[in-house]
Motif scaffolding. Structure first.
Motif: not given
Length: 130
Positions: A10-13, A29-40, A42-47
């Motif tokens: 999930x962290x890499x998805x 798009x070159x550079x470092x990006x901060x990505x936030x994932x939110x589970x809607x 299933x079994x994964x943690x919420x963020x």
């Protein structure tokens, strides 16, 4: 063990990428990006959060400590995102779109969990892996 494998996927998805070739086109798009994932669902943690590095359309995890996942794909010239992430026998996918300094889309890890992601550019320089 399964939950930690799911968490690494999930962290890499959210890793942005496209199936189209892009050398010079992906440079905006070159550079470092901060990505936030939110589970809607299933079994994964919420963020989850992950730092990604994009260089000339190629995407990689910015930190070597993200669980050994492999990513295939590239950034399309129009910012379209479409990628595959694998860790062990599990696989995940993400799609969406990047703009100049932000992006958003959806992700899923097999039939286990799914959600949405958002991304913010942190730097125009690419961070080196630890």
């Amino acid at each position: 063990m399964l939950k930690s494998s799911i968490a690494a996927l999930v962290l890499c998805a959210a890793l942005p990428a496209s199936l189209q070739p892009a050398a010079a086109e992906g440079r905006s798009f070159n550079g470092t990006w901060s990505v936030q994932l939110v589970t809607e669902s299933g079994l994964c943690d919420s963020r989850y959060s992950v730092a990604l590095a994009i260089t000339d359309g190629d995407v990689r995890v910015a930190s070597a400590g993200e669980g050994g996942a492999t990513v295939s794909g590239r950034i399309g010239p129009d910012g379209n995102v479409g990628l595959t992430v694998r860790r062990g026998s599990a696989s995940g996918a993400a799609s969406g779109r990047l703009q100049a300094n932000s992006g958003a889309g959806t992700w899923s890890v097999s039939a286990l969990c799914s959600g949405r992601w958002t991304a913010q550019r942190r730097t125009a320089r690419v961070a080196q892996a630890d």
